[in-house]
Motif scaffolding. Structure first.
Motif, mmCIF file in Angstrom:
data_model
loop_
_atom_site.group_PDB
_atom_site.id
_atom_site.type_symbol
_atom_site.label_atom_id
_atom_site.label_comp_id
_atom_site.label_asym_id
_atom_site.label_seq_id
_atom_site.Cartn_x
_atom_site.Cartn_y
_atom_site.Cartn_z
ATOM 1 N N ARG A 1 -3.735 6.347 10.271
ATOM 2 C CA ARG A 1 -2.438 6.423 11.307
ATOM 3 C C ARG A 1 -2.248 8.098 11.536
ATOM 4 O O ARG A 1 -1.853 8.292 12.444
ATOM 5 N N LEU B 1 14.020 11.354 4.769
ATOM 6 C CA LEU B 1 13.579 11.699 3.578
ATOM 7 C C LEU B 1 12.506 12.958 3.843
ATOM 8 O O LEU B 1 12.818 14.268 2.965
ATOM 9 N N ARG B 2 11.701 12.908 4.576
ATOM 10 C CA ARG B 2 10.817 13.357 5.239
ATOM 11 C C ARG B 2 11.420 14.611 5.639
ATOM 12 O O ARG B 2 10.843 16.249 6.028
ATOM 13 N N LYS C 1 6.601 -1.482 12.128
ATOM 14 C CA LYS C 1 7.758 -0.975 12.207
ATOM 15 C C LYS C 1 8.073 0.164 13.402
ATOM 16 O O LYS C 1 8.964 0.217 13.965
ATOM 17 N N ARG D 1 14.980 -1.899 1.244
ATOM 18 C CA ARG D 1 13.569 -1.228 0.917
ATOM 19 C C ARG D 1 13.518 -2.434 -0.693
ATOM 20 O O ARG D 1 12.742 -3.304 -0.777
ATOM 21 N N GLY E 1 13.211 0.782 7.750
ATOM 22 C CA GLY E 1 12.302 0.708 6.702
ATOM 23 C C GLY E 1 13.529 1.093 5.541
ATOM 24 O O GLY E 1 13.090 1.782 4.619
ATOM 25 N N LYS F 1 6.705 5.906 -4.793
ATOM 26 C CA LYS F 1 8.315 4.547 -5.267
ATOM 27 C C LYS F 1 9.392 5.084 -4.370
ATOM 28 O O LYS F 1 9.227 5.475 -3.430
ATOM 29 N N ILE F 2 10.521 4.068 -4.884
ATOM 30 C CA ILE F 2 12.172 4.712 -4.007
ATOM 31 C C ILE F 2 12.892 5.342 -4.539
ATOM 32 O O ILE F 2 13.085 5.120 -5.524
ATOM 33 N N VAL F 3 13.000 5.687 -3.317
ATOM 34 C CA VAL F 3 14.500 7.723 -3.985
ATOM 35 C C VAL F 3 15.443 6.833 -4.114
ATOM 36 O O VAL F 3 15.603 6.047 -3.535
ATOM 37 N N ARG G 1 0.655 13.015 7.264
ATOM 38 C CA ARG G 1 1.747 12.272 5.546
ATOM 39 C C ARG G 1 1.000 12.068 4.339
ATOM 40 O O ARG G 1 0.264 11.875 4.068
ATOM 41 N N ARG H 1 2.466 1.797 -3.115
ATOM 42 C CA ARG H 1 3.736 1.318 -1.967
ATOM 43 C C ARG H 1 3.376 -0.399 -1.648
ATOM 44 O O ARG H 1 4.277 -1.149 -1.851
ATOM 45 N N GLY I 1 12.215 7.136 5.862
ATOM 46 C CA GLY I 1 10.904 7.635 5.572
ATOM 47 C C GLY I 1 11.049 8.834 6.347
ATOM 48 O O GLY I 1 11.286 10.028 5.727
ATOM 49 N N ASN J 1 19.051 -0.588 -2.727
ATOM 50 C CA ASN J 1 18.866 0.063 -1.031
ATOM 51 C C ASN J 1 20.595 -0.875 -0.767
ATOM 52 O O ASN J 1 21.310 -0.308 0.099
HETATM 53 N N1 LIG Z 1 15.198 3.047 2.047
HETATM 54 C C1 LIG Z 1 13.638 3.539 1.724
HETATM 55 C C2 LIG Z 1 12.398 4.505 2.953
HETATM 56 C C3 LIG Z 1 11.820 5.380 2.088
HETATM 57 N N2 LIG Z 1 11.901 5.796 1.061
HETATM 58 C C4 LIG Z 1 10.406 6.426 0.978
HETATM 59 O O1 LIG Z 1 9.575 7.284 2.045
HETATM 60 C C5 LIG Z 1 8.576 6.545 2.077
HETATM 61 C C6 LIG Z 1 7.908 6.681 3.851
HETATM 62 O O2 LIG Z 1 8.692 5.012 4.359
HETATM 63 P P1 LIG Z 1 8.010 5.315 5.386
HETATM 64 O O3 LIG Z 1 9.861 4.505 5.432
HETATM 65 O O4 LIG Z 1 8.121 6.278 6.373
HETATM 66 O O5 LIG Z 1 6.719 4.434 5.373
HETATM 67 P P2 LIG Z 1 6.045 3.569 6.362
HETATM 68 O O6 LIG Z 1 6.417 2.090 6.428
HETATM 69 O O7 LIG Z 1 6.256 4.164 8.289
HETATM 70 O O8 LIG Z 1 4.693 3.662 6.000
HETATM 71 C C7 LIG Z 1 8.174 5.517 1.106
HETATM 72 O O9 LIG Z 1 7.483 4.959 0.825
HETATM 73 C C8 LIG Z 1 9.367 5.907 0.063
HETATM 74 O O10 LIG Z 1 8.776 6.359 -1.300
HETATM 75 C C9 LIG Z 1 12.347 5.560 0.201
HETATM 76 O O11 LIG Z 1 12.389 5.823 -0.853
HETATM 77 N N3 LIG Z 1 13.157 4.575 0.305
#
Ligand SMILES: Nc1ccn([C@@H]2O[C@H](COP(=O)(O)OP(=O)(O)O)[C@@H](O)[C@H]2O)c(=O)n1
Ligand SMILES: Nc1ncnc2c1ncn2[C@@H]1O[C@H](COP(=O)(O)OP(=O)(O)O)[C@@H](O)[C@H]1O
Ligand SMILES: [Mg+2]
Length: 237
Positions: free
Chosen positions: A174, A86-87, A64, A138, A135, A108-110, A178, A189, A83, A142
């Motif tokens: 990657r 959130l980071r 993505k 999810r 992302g 998990k999903i936030v 992370r 995941r 993501g 959401n």
């Molecule tokens: N809509 C979202 C997107 C990410 N996240 C969290 O952030 C993590 C990393 O998301 P990301 O989109 O950066 O991960 P990738 O699919 O890019 O590896 C996810 O596994 C969730 O824990 C979430 O909770 N809700």
């Protein structure tokens, strides 16, 4: 109904879907008009017609972020990775930081409200009206939270379809430091992804907004499957 983005002819001018593709093109024309019209005015964000939104979906490691970078370069969208937001929130020592870090480590999903508010803040502070939201959503929670809080739906939805073994291989190599790029978290995941993405995909498929992209191939090959979706919206075909 899936919309396979295998080639320009089968995607954009598929005889089974001509109406939606025309509508997509008209939507962007409308967007250009409203965006230009309101760029100087206050409160432009709240006018739904100003926004042109693409959700970018797919499992962890499906590519993505990689494809979003190419879309930005070629079509001038603003890329918002849920993501990444959130980071960034964790890194800013916010009061939610510990909960967010724990949730991400567990794969998990936030809670949706947290994520949507971060997306909203970015959208409101950005002069662009064309967004790639990567992302997200999810899960159904959401999706519904976005519609309620932002008051808009996506114009298009890309779904990168990638086998699990390939996703695992990509995530483990990657190399971005992370906390969730390890085999335990990736397995968690993938379970969360398998349990939660179908209803979202089905929802947009029924609305004729879904483009399913085969995520196997080189990055450039995949972008050539993505390009027609955006080129059609720009009226460049
Ligand atoms: N809509 C979202 C997107 C990410 N996240 C969290 O952030 C993590 C990393 O998301 P990301 O989109 O950066 O991960 P990738 O699919 O890019 O590896 C996810 O596994 C969730 O824990 C979430 O909770 N809700
Ligand atoms: N088509 C591809 N073939 C091989 N590796 C890829 C491809 N696309 C992306 N990658 C690599 O796989 C990893 C995950 O890609 P990324 O774009 O971060 O996926 P996502 O955002 O879906 O998790 C990155 O290291 C990236 O460089
Ligand atoms: Mg990503």
């Amino acid at each position: 109904m899936w919309r396979r983005a295998a080639s320009l002819s089968s995607l954009i001018f598929s005889s089974s879907q001509p109406l939606r593709d025309q509508q997509g093109a008209y939507s962007l024309k409308a967007w250009k008009f409203f965006c230009a019209d309101s760029s100087k005015g206050a409160g432009y964000f709240s006018k739904e017609k100003n926004l042109f939104i693409t959700f970018v979906l797919g499992g962890p490691g499906s590519g993505k972020g990689t494809q979003c970078a190419k879309i930005v370069e070629n079509f001038g969208y603003t890329h918002l990775s849920a993501g990444e937001l959130l980071r960034r929130e964790i890194a800013s020592n916010s009061e939610d930081g510990a909960m967010l870090l724990d949730t991400i480590k567990e794969g998990k999903i936030v809670p949706s409200e947290v994520t949507v508010k971060l997306i909203q803040k970015e959208m409101e502070s950005c002069g662009n009206c064309k967004f790639l939201i990567d992302g997200f959503p999810r899960n159904e929670e959401n999706r519904i939270a976005f519609e309620q809080i932002i008051g808009a739906e996506p114009n298009n939805v890309l779904f990168f379809d990638c086998p699990e073994e390939e996703m695992i291989k990509r995530v483990l190599s990657r190399n971005e430091g992370r906390v969730d790029d390890n085999i335990d978290t990736i397995r968690k995941r993938l379970k969360v992804f398998a349990a939660s993405h179908h209803p979202v995909i089905e929802h947009y498929s029924k609305k004729g907004k879904l483009y399913k992209i085969d995520a196997i191939g080189t990055e450039d090959e995949i972008f050539e499957r993505v390009r027609p979706v955006f080129a059609a919206c720009e009226g460049a075909q």
